[in-house]
Design an enzyme around this catalytic site. Structure first.
Site: not given
Lengths: 437, 310
Positions: A63, A65, A67, A97, A157, A184, A283, A310
């Site tokens: 998990h 990110h 970017r 994302n 997610d 999520h 979050n 995350d």
């Protein structure tokens, strides 16, 4: 016999001192020190005395990110993989994302190509495709196309699918391509506008809370669907006792549910928000001490299957705002192993749990290759110095994201070298040279 | 000892002795405010920025008047008149203000923690004039001062705070102040407007207004933000007014000399019956007058770090 490329002597492995032979990108032999025959007269064999260092399989982060594409100022694939290499991660599952969203093959291929350009020999990006087009929760994304392009799972997610019927169909459709759905868990209404755990601290600080029931309700929904459909579901970054209890019950009943949590949920509770420190805005939010204790127990007993970072890098100026204005996320790849080791040192976990939680279980859940240190396994491993503490200064972090509560703090244990396919992709040791394109 | 604080962010930074000193000093400034010439030169040459990112009438005017009566130069900045409107970050706005070297910034902002955010970055004094739902310490001090002027002591007194406590910075600061000074505090609101884990607060919780008012010495009504109905926290405003709006029947069993307060602005007929707002028991306008005296005191203490008696 295969040619021996590396002969690593005196490395600590599962409380024993061992010698490790590596050749043709694979583990040839791992056995008690002194019992492995040193390669005789072979040319090109590098010999390294790893006394004091501990062997770990290369870690997998399910998990992160990265970017890129879209927000390269926070992180790009090269900087993210650099942090992965230095943090001991050989494979990272990159969430969808991005901008544009990874909901089609061209974005997936772009990510894989960028990864190959910067790190041709790993760490490897394992893209996670979007569950719905644009992450909008309206139409299913093309799971077949995403699977063929290289996605290893599907997830919306941070934008969980509100429409339960659509979510059911997504689980069914993804299963046809062998892709797990990662969810999520957050009821979009109960947590709406919340910025930290709902409770005594949020009330005192005057911050809108996200109740634990917001997560647990969605966990319950997913478990019920997984049970009804007899399909697997993987629950992302679990943060509270209620969710743990639901997952434990489901596992007992044989529901195909797996779950992850992050080191920060095992180390810190909501009191860290006192003073409005935006580095701990995340979050789901940091919960209560009771939730932390429940999660630790769940990780020890296997109710929570794996750890993930995350990894959510943000630019410094984005976090230097009021708490309510700050984006959620902690940059995690650089520090994850040290934070996990902190849990080992404090007796919350066993050292052996690191391999289980950060590699073998992850590989099993998502069908990824992993090194179990058996002859023939890919020579993906980390040499870790448990006695070396280091200060996580901005300069020491390889990720562009310096948004971690560890910033400028001393944390224990450091990755000294990282091998993938028998090749050093990262090294802090003079004697081990990098083989980069 | 010298005034030890650089900033005023929340009531819990103060101790009862410091609050007593604030009340004593405010009483002297209240006298100044009764003179024909209501100006003293204490802060001559000092500059105070009134940075109100969120709308305010009485607090902003009160600080402005307080500063001017102490001969400070006051400068106003609102969201619509600042670069915040153009998307400038709070940090950059703050650094810009700092570069102009004011002696204090009085800030009101919609985000909890905004005053602390400035205090951690700027050298000048930061006075919190209300941040999100978190704190409104100067309102609490003026509420306390108003009651202190009437009662002299808080021992044995019971105060009921009535209304939307969950979203009220005034309620949080009032609870801290009143309990620190020795009063018993009750809060009364529909459950949807109570803060999470309210049982951990040092208060008694009621949902029945008449019961909450039994035997109380004062009732502090809170303003109801009308958007709470749209947010699904209330059925409708009439229902709220009929059930939770303070009316004379609720006060039948209160102390005979019960005092009624409201931080304003008031929604008459909604959270408070109009006749109560105007009756002899109402201290609403006393609160406004006290506000100027208390804020004069605070500007004096924080800008001069004046010596106070040990």
């Amino acid at each position: 016999m295969a040619h021996v490329d590396f002969f690593i002597r005196n490395v600590s492995w599962q409380d024993r001192t061992c010698d490790l032979l590596i050749g043709e990108g694979r583990v040839l032999e791992l056995a008690e020190a002194g019992t492995v025959a040193a390669p005789q007269g072979a040319s090109g064999t590098e010999i390294f005395d790893a006394a004091g260092l501990t062997l770990l399989p290369s870690l997998i982060d399910a998990h992160v990110h990265l970017r890129e594409p879209g927000q390269e100022y926070k992180e790009d694939i090269a900087s993210g993989l650099s942090a992965a290499a230095g943090g001991g991660f050989g494979q990272v599952m990159a969430m969808a994302n991005t901008s544009p969203v990874n909901d089609n093959a061209s974005v997936t291929r772009f990510m894989l190509q960028k990864a190959a350009e910067s790190f041709a020999h790993g760490p490897w990006v394992r893209p996670v495709g979007a569950l719905t087009v644009g992450l909008l929760g309206k139409e299913l994304a093309a799971a077949g196309e995403l699977a063929r392009a290289g996605c290893v799972a599907l997830s919306n997610d941070g934008l969980p699918v509100e429409n339960t019927e659509l979510f059911r169909r997504a689980m069914e459709y993804a299963a046809d391509f062998g892709l797990k759905v990662i969810d999520h868990c957050e009821d979009p209404w109960l947590g709406k506008g919340g910025v930290m755990n709902e409770g005594e601290v949020s009330s005192r600080l005057g911050l809108k809370g996200i109740p634990t029931v917001s997560e647990a309700m969605q966990v319950a929904r997913d478990i019920l669907l997984a049970s009804y459909l007899d399909l697997p579901i993987h629950l992302a970054h679990i943060s509270c006792r209620q969710s743990v209890e639901l997952i434990a019950g489901a596992k007992e009943r044989g529901v195909k549910v797996t779950a992850e949590t992050c080191p920060h949920y095992l180390l810190w509770d909501e009191s860290r928000v006192e003073g409005y420190d935006t580095s701990v805005r995340v979050n789901p939010p940091l919960r209560t001490r009771d939730d932390v204790l429940a999660l630790r127990q769940a990780v020890r007993t296997g109710v929570i299957d794996i750890l993930v970072t995350d990894h959510a890098p943000h630019a410094a100026h984005e976090k230097e705002v009021t708490f309510a204005d700050a984006p959620s996320g902690i940059s995690g790849l650089d520090t994850a192993l040290s934070l996990t080791y902190e849990l080992v040192r404090s007796g919350e976990l066993e050292f052996a749990d690191i391999s289980r939680l950060w590699c073998w279980n992850t590989a099993a859940i998502f069908g990824l290759p992993a090194n179990r240190m058996q002859p023939g396994d890919p020579a993906d491993f980390v040499l870790f110095d448990p006695d070396l503490a280091w200060v996580a200064t901005a300069g020491a972090l390889l990720s562009k994201g310096k948004n971690t509560p560890c910033l400028d703090k001393e944390i224990p244990g450091r990755v000294m070298a990282h091998f993938l396919g028998g090749r050093a992709v990262f090294s802090r040791l003079e004697a081990i040279t990098l083989k980069r394109p | 000892m010298n005034w030890r604080h650089k900033d005023l962010l929340e009531i819990s930074q103060l101790d009862p002795d410091e609050i007593a000193h604030i009340f004593e000093t405010a009483a002297r400034f209240a006298e100044v405010n009764q003179r024909p010439i209501k100006k003293v030169p204490i802060l001559k040459g000092k500059s105070v920025v009134l940075f109100f990112a969120e709308a305010s009438t009485r607090t902003k005017t009160s600080f402005d008047m307080a500063g001017k009566r102490l001969s400070a130069d006051t400068f106003s900045l609102t969201k619509s008149g600042s670069s915040l409107q153009k998307g400038e970050s709070l940090k950059d706005t703050a650094l810009t203000l700092q570069a102009m070297n004011p002696d204090a910034i009085v800030i009101r902002h919609w985000d909890s923690g905004a005053a602390r955010f400035l205090a951690e970055r700027l050298d000048c004094s930061i006075i919190n004039a209300g941040d999100g739902w978190h704190a409104h310490p100067t309102q609490a001090l003026l509420d306390g001062f108003t009651l202190h002027q009437v009662w002299g002591s808080f021992a044995g007194k019971t105060v009921c705070i009535l209304g939307d406590v969950a979203h009220s910075r005034v309620a949080r600061s009032d609870v801290e102040l009143l309990t620190m000074l020795g009063a018993r505090v009750r809060i009364c609101a529909p459950r949807t407007l109570l803060p999470a884990m309210v049982q951990t607060w040092p208060v008694e919780v009621f949902s029945d207004v008449a019961k909450a008012c039994e035997g109380v010495d004062a009732v502090i009504c809170l303003r109801l933000q009308l958007e709470r109905q749209q947010a699904g926290l209330l059925p409708d405003l009439r229902e709220y007014a009929c059930t939770y709006g303070l009316s004379p029947r609720h006060l039948e069993k209160a102390k005979a000399d019960v005092k009624i307060m409201h931080p304003g602005p008031m929604n008459r007929g909604l959270e408070i019956a109009s006749e109560l707002a105007d009756c002899g028991a109402s201290l609403v306008l006393d609160q406004v007058a006290s506000g100027v005296a208390v804020r004069m005191t605070l500007l004096h203490l924080y800008l001069t770090r004046a010596r106070i008696s040990a």
